[in-house]
Each structure stands twice: as C-alpha cells, then as structure tokens.
Design a protein around this motif. Structure first.
Motif, mmCIF file in Angstrom:
data_model
loop_
_atom_site.group_PDB
_atom_site.id
_atom_site.type_symbol
_atom_site.label_atom_id
_atom_site.label_comp_id
_atom_site.label_asym_id
_atom_site.label_seq_id
_atom_site.Cartn_x
_atom_site.Cartn_y
_atom_site.Cartn_z
ATOM 1 N N CYS A 207 0.830 -1.072 0.048
ATOM 2 C CA CYS A 207 -0.134 -0.089 -0.031
ATOM 3 C C CYS A 207 0.667 1.406 0.079
ATOM 4 O O CYS A 207 1.794 1.213 0.490
ATOM 5 C CB CYS A 207 -0.950 -0.167 1.252
ATOM 6 S SG CYS A 207 -1.796 1.387 1.201
ATOM 7 N N HIS B 179 -0.373 4.087 1.000
ATOM 8 C CA HIS B 179 -0.596 5.189 1.981
ATOM 9 C C HIS B 179 -0.003 5.290 3.184
ATOM 10 O O HIS B 179 0.915 4.378 3.508
ATOM 11 C CB HIS B 179 -2.038 5.060 2.058
ATOM 12 C CG HIS B 179 -2.866 5.278 0.821
ATOM 13 N ND1 HIS B 179 -3.113 6.662 0.172
ATOM 14 C CD2 HIS B 179 -3.670 4.415 0.032
ATOM 15 C CE1 HIS B 179 -3.570 6.322 -1.060
ATOM 16 N NE2 HIS B 179 -3.919 4.998 -0.875
ATOM 17 N N GLY B 180 -0.197 6.025 4.181
ATOM 18 C CA GLY B 180 0.583 6.165 5.556
ATOM 19 C C GLY B 180 -0.547 6.468 6.427
ATOM 20 O O GLY B 180 -0.301 7.323 7.445
ATOM 21 N N CYS B 181 -1.733 5.466 6.387
ATOM 22 C CA CYS B 181 -2.491 5.986 7.411
ATOM 23 C C CYS B 181 -1.927 5.807 8.643
ATOM 24 O O CYS B 181 -1.260 4.605 9.067
ATOM 25 C CB CYS B 181 -3.806 5.083 7.419
ATOM 26 S SG CYS B 181 -4.677 4.924 5.864
ATOM 27 N N PHE C 43 -2.849 4.849 11.784
ATOM 28 C CA PHE C 43 -3.144 3.779 12.810
ATOM 29 C C PHE C 43 -2.511 2.247 12.031
ATOM 30 O O PHE C 43 -2.727 1.158 12.884
ATOM 31 C CB PHE C 43 -4.552 3.590 13.012
ATOM 32 C CG PHE C 43 -5.411 3.426 11.837
ATOM 33 C CD1 PHE C 43 -5.649 2.205 11.178
ATOM 34 C CD2 PHE C 43 -6.012 4.479 11.254
ATOM 35 C CE1 PHE C 43 -6.346 2.292 10.016
ATOM 36 C CE2 PHE C 43 -6.720 4.463 10.168
ATOM 37 C CZ PHE C 43 -6.991 3.283 9.479
ATOM 38 N N CYS C 44 -1.833 2.233 11.080
ATOM 39 C CA CYS C 44 -1.728 1.033 10.248
ATOM 40 C C CYS C 44 -0.180 0.744 10.121
ATOM 41 O O CYS C 44 0.375 1.834 9.767
ATOM 42 C CB CYS C 44 -2.530 1.107 8.953
ATOM 43 S SG CYS C 44 -2.249 -0.246 7.903
ATOM 44 N N ILE D 27 0.494 -1.674 7.872
ATOM 45 C CA ILE D 27 0.716 -2.370 6.627
ATOM 46 C C ILE D 27 1.690 -1.992 5.721
ATOM 47 O O ILE D 27 2.509 -2.953 5.175
ATOM 48 C CB ILE D 27 -0.712 -2.473 5.960
ATOM 49 C CG1 ILE D 27 -1.779 -3.248 6.888
ATOM 50 C CG2 ILE D 27 -0.709 -3.287 4.785
ATOM 51 C CD1 ILE D 27 -1.916 -4.889 6.845
ATOM 52 N N PRO D 28 1.976 -0.773 5.433
ATOM 53 C CA PRO D 28 2.963 -0.411 4.258
ATOM 54 C C PRO D 28 4.227 -0.751 4.886
ATOM 55 O O PRO D 28 5.156 -1.160 4.157
ATOM 56 C CB PRO D 28 2.654 1.094 4.250
ATOM 57 C CG PRO D 28 1.348 1.345 4.725
ATOM 58 C CD PRO D 28 1.127 0.441 5.736
ATOM 59 N N GLN E 163 -4.789 -4.349 -0.677
ATOM 60 C CA GLN E 163 -5.187 -3.447 0.435
ATOM 61 C C GLN E 163 -5.787 -2.187 0.087
ATOM 62 O O GLN E 163 -6.355 -1.458 0.706
ATOM 63 C CB GLN E 163 -3.662 -2.758 0.906
ATOM 64 C CG GLN E 163 -2.736 -3.975 1.380
ATOM 65 C CD GLN E 163 -3.417 -4.558 2.658
ATOM 66 O OE1 GLN E 163 -4.260 -4.206 3.406
ATOM 67 N NE2 GLN E 163 -2.755 -5.817 3.056
ATOM 68 N N TYR F 227 -11.166 2.489 -2.182
ATOM 69 C CA TYR F 227 -11.220 3.982 -1.404
ATOM 70 C C TYR F 227 -11.989 4.916 -2.306
ATOM 71 O O TYR F 227 -12.158 4.666 -3.573
ATOM 72 C CB TYR F 227 -9.828 4.468 -1.296
ATOM 73 C CG TYR F 227 -9.258 3.359 -0.158
ATOM 74 C CD1 TYR F 227 -9.298 4.077 1.266
ATOM 75 C CD2 TYR F 227 -8.678 2.327 -0.324
ATOM 76 C CE1 TYR F 227 -8.794 3.237 2.116
ATOM 77 C CE2 TYR F 227 -8.048 1.642 0.762
ATOM 78 C CZ TYR F 227 -8.157 1.849 1.982
ATOM 79 O OH TYR F 227 -7.693 1.273 2.828
ATOM 80 N N ARG G 42 -5.984 9.536 6.337
ATOM 81 C CA ARG G 42 -6.668 8.737 5.386
ATOM 82 C C ARG G 42 -6.578 9.447 3.998
ATOM 83 O O ARG G 42 -6.671 10.663 3.664
ATOM 84 C CB ARG G 42 -8.369 8.651 5.628
ATOM 85 C CG ARG G 42 -8.400 7.982 6.913
ATOM 86 C CD ARG G 42 -8.254 6.695 6.821
ATOM 87 N NE ARG G 42 -8.890 5.671 6.218
ATOM 88 C CZ ARG G 42 -8.800 4.678 5.512
ATOM 89 N NH1 ARG G 42 -7.590 4.089 5.656
ATOM 90 N NH2 ARG G 42 -9.628 4.123 4.805
ATOM 91 N N PRO G 43 -6.435 8.291 2.977
ATOM 92 C CA PRO G 43 -6.539 8.807 1.651
ATOM 93 C C PRO G 43 -7.898 9.292 1.482
ATOM 94 O O PRO G 43 -8.847 8.899 1.888
ATOM 95 C CB PRO G 43 -6.132 7.574 0.740
ATOM 96 C CG PRO G 43 -6.479 6.232 1.723
ATOM 97 C CD PRO G 43 -6.183 6.909 3.330
HETATM 98 S S1 SF4 Z 1 -5.311 1.293 6.430
HETATM 99 FE FE1 SF4 Z 1 -5.312 0.678 4.497
HETATM 100 S S2 SF4 Z 1 -4.919 2.441 3.079
HETATM 101 FE FE2 SF4 Z 1 -4.374 3.089 5.153
HETATM 102 S S3 SF4 Z 1 -2.051 2.603 5.260
HETATM 103 FE FE3 SF4 Z 1 -3.147 0.823 6.019
HETATM 104 S S4 SF4 Z 1 -3.468 -0.779 4.357
HETATM 105 FE FE4 SF4 Z 1 -3.095 1.428 3.472
#
Ligand code: SF4
Length: 438
Positions: A147, A149-151, A153-154, A156-157, A191, A236, A274-275
């Motif tokens: 992904c 993005h750089g949310c 709370f996340c 994942i990236p 994602q 999204y 958020r994006p």
């Molecule tokens: S919440 Fe989704 S869009 Fe946001 S950084 Fe995590 S994987 Fe990416």
C-alpha cells in the motif's frame, strides 16, 4: 501419490489476503510433490502463516507457533508477523526459519532445506486452478500487494511494502482459470483496490489478445465479462470509483462496494491520514445510489481514535444516519506497535471507546434492519453456500461471505452449494433475510 514425499502441516491465520498467500504456498508445495498433513503429528514440519496487524492477532500468531512447536517441533513461520522476526524468535527461539509476507520463494527454500523435496515433482497433482482453502464456488483474487498510503493507525505499508500491482493479463488468466474450474463468485482483494495499477503507471497488458490497461476500471470491466459474480473489496473513495458504479447498474459487477471510511469527522480523518479524507462522501454516496439504486455499501469504522471528542463522534453518528449504510463493522481503536498514531495526544479511555462503538453499532443495526425490511417481497438471485436438514444458507448480491448476512431458504428444492436460485424475500431481521423459491 508418492508415499515417501515429505508431509507438510499448514496453519493459516489472518485476513483473506493472508489466506490467498496460504493458497499460493500450498499450491507450490503440491506442485513440487509434497503432501499436506492434516495433523501436527503426521507432518515432517509445519508452516505457520501469521497475522501481525493488531496486537491481539500478534498474540494469536505467537500462540499458534507455540502450539505447532509443542506438537511437532519443526516450524517455519511466514506472513505478516514474519516481518518482525525478532518478536518471534524472542518468544520461540526454536523455529527453523522466519520469512515475511508474500515471500513464497523464501518459504519454499526453507521447506527445501528442512524437508528436502522428493526427486520427481508430481506436477499433475495440482489442479489448474490451484488449491483453494475457500469453498469451491467462491475464491479470492488478489490483485496487488502492499500500500502507498500512510494511515497513522496502520503498519501494513511497513510490513508489506509499497503498492505492487499484478499485471492485468496475469490476474485475468487466474480469474478465468478459477471460473472454468467452477468458481461462481470472485472476491477482488488488495490493500487498496481502487489504486490498482498506479505503481506501474497503468501499464498496458494483453489478455486473450485483448489490450487492457492495468487499471481498476479495465479490470472490473474485464472480470465482469467472465460470467461469475464479481465483488469488489477495499475500494477507497477516489474520484474514479464513480466510473465503476455504472458497471454495477448494468450488471457487469455486483452492486456492492466495500469501502472503508473509518470515520466521518474531517479532523479525525486528517489525524488518521486517510486517503481522500477531504472528499464529500455523503454527496458521493447519494450519486452512487442515484446511478445504481440497488447498490449495497459496506464499510468499517474506528471509535476512540486519539483526540476523538464527543462532537467528532456525534458527527460520525449523524453522518451514518444520513449515509444509511447497509453493512457496517466497527472496531475500537487499538494501538499497534510501531504505528504513528501512538504518538498522538488525547487518548480516549477504553470504556468510552467501547461505549461509542456500542452506540454506533446500535444505530447501524437499526439502519440495516430498515434497509433489509424494505427488501421483503422483492425477487432476487442468491448463491447457495451450504445445505442443512432445515434448508439452505445462501447469499444475495449484497452479502459477502463471512462478513455480511445470509439468506435462509427453508424449502430450497434440489440444489447444491454453488447453485444460483431465484427467490422471493419473505422476512428480514437486523442482518439476515428469509426467502422462498420464486
Ligand atoms: S489502512 Fe489501508 S490504506 Fe491505510 S495504510 Fe493501511 S493498508 Fe494502506
């Protein structure tokens, strides 16, 4: 079947995306002639595919590794938590190897080292569509990894890296193989599904001699031509998503959007990074429903994000009332080790976050019940998932497997899982429908 082939045990944890990884690894193992063991005791070694998204999932993964070590002793760890090898080896120093998410080659290398493969690969053991852990009539189709993005709370990236889209020709080949093998519903996952192709500048690809761009809308159109149900997850609200709604209205892809809004307060969305946080989502939802009145919109939300005031939460509740979403999931904010949001001031006490979640879900259940009640008397097509002595459990176009509701049919007649039935809705509660054959 080669009785001397090493036997590999497999434990799969986590989300549908991790499930797809598990399916790929199992397919490779079978392709190389390994046997799959249904028990720890009968296995030469055990692969544990972990999840590391939120702290409870980390604990579950660590426990699963411990259990596999206790019962078998020879364990290879892969998946999201594998990206944090030190967390695993600190608790379980005896694991044979740790690899990260989508590290198919590394997992296979570790398996080759610790349970050398048989001399003759039994390639013909692998069905053309691979091995799926989901029921035969639906399958997940992963279109990208990572992904951009750089949310806040996340992580994942950080765990899974930047967006890497699969070539559209390759995705379409896989989808076509699945449909030819009997799959009736394709669940498109990634994602960030609407960002498909951004990383490779929408590179043109070929499928069956047909030029296509590696782009969300081209993919939706092409998948829609395969004759299966196509369900889009994790979309999204970028402007170009509007283009897919007419495809839904025309019946090419299911009129279903799984779109994780997470909040409605612009201040909180900004803190969440958020994006598309500045989009007027209510206006968009209104337009989507004008174009495709039967659309089902599913979303997830977080209550108790750091800094969320009562006014922010009230704004979210008001937004939900107006958006009248069909399907809603809600989590209380849970700090994830390494996430930027952990540094934010003004944490919300856990009890308050829970209380807000309960209020939010109460409103969501009321809205869902009203929207489902309006379907009573309607005719619809459903897909049978299971048969029981007291009837069939099926799903409508508005129900994704495992996360949404079901349609119960007391007298379904002769049918099998994977069959489509035309039914009339006879009853509804907050989440599910009852129906009889049309
Ligand atoms: S919440 Fe989704 S869009 Fe946001 S950084 Fe995590 S994987 Fe990416």
């Amino acid at each position: 079947m080669n009785s001397t082939a090493p036997r590999i045990g497999f434990v799969s944890l986590g989300c549908p995306k991790a499930l797809v990884d598990s399916e790929r690894i199992l397919t490779r193992l079978r392709a190389e002639g390994y046997e799959i063991s249904g028990s720890y005791e009968g296995a030469d070694l055990v692969v544990v595919n972990t999840c590391g998204f939120i702290d409870p999932a980390v604990e579950e993964s660590l426990d699963a590794i411990g259990e596999a070590l206790e019962h078998n002793g020879r364990v290879i760890v892969t998946g999201c938590l594998g990206a944090r090898a030190e967390t695993i080896t600190a608790r379980h120093p005896a694991v044979l190897a740790v690899t990260g998410p989508q590290a198919y080659e590394e997992v296979m290398e570790a398996v080759h080292t610790h349970a050398p493969k048989p001399h003759d690969p039994y390639l013909d053991l692998v069905p053309a569509q691979g091995i799926r852990l989901t029921p035969r009539h639906y399958a997940y189709l992963k279109i990208s990894e990572g992904c951009n993005h750089g949310c806040s709370f996340c992580i994942i990236p950080r765990l899974r890296g930047a967006l890497r889209s699969r070539d559209i020709g390759e995705v379409m080949d896989e989808a076509e193989r699945l449909v030819k093998a009997g799959v009736k519903e394709l669940l498109v996952i990634s994602q960030d599904t609407s960002a498909y192709g951004v990383d490779i500048k929408y590179r043109p690809g070929l499928w069956n001699g047909q030029p296509l761009q590696t782009r969300f809308i081209d993919l939706a159109r092409a998948l829609g031509g395969l004759g299966a149900w196509v369900r889009l997850h994790y979309v999204y609200p970028y402007p170009h998503v509007d283009e897919v709604v007419p495809l839904m209205a025309a019946g090419h892809v299911l009129p279903y959007l799984d779109i994780p809004f997470q909040h409605a307060s612009p201040r909180i969305l900004k803190l969440m990074r958020r994006p598309a946080h500045a989009e007027d989502t209510l206006a968009r939802i209104r337009r989507w429903r004008e174009t495709c009145p039967e659309i089902t919109i599913r979303s997830t939300f977080i209550t108790g994000f750091p800094g969320e005031t009562e006014a922010d939460f009230q704004l979210l509740l008001d937004w939900l009332e107006e958006a009248a979403l069909d399907r809603v999931g809600c989590f209380t904010y849970s700090p994830v080790a390494g996430a930027a949001a952990n540094e934010l001031p003004d944490p919300v006490p856990a009890e308050l976050a829970e209380e807000r979640k309960a209020r939010f879900m109460e409103a969501a259940a009321r809205i869902s019940a009203a929207r489902l009640a309006a379907k009573v008397g309607q005719r619809m097509r459903v897909l049978v998932d299971e048969l029981h002595p007291d009837g069939a459990i099926a799903r409508s176009m508005g129900d994704a497997p495992e996360i949404d509701g079901v349609v119960r049919i007391a007298a379904p007649g002769p049918c099998r899982p994977g069959d489509f039935l035309d039914v009339i809705v006879t009853g509804a509660d907050a989440y599910d429908l009852e129906a009889e054959l049309a």
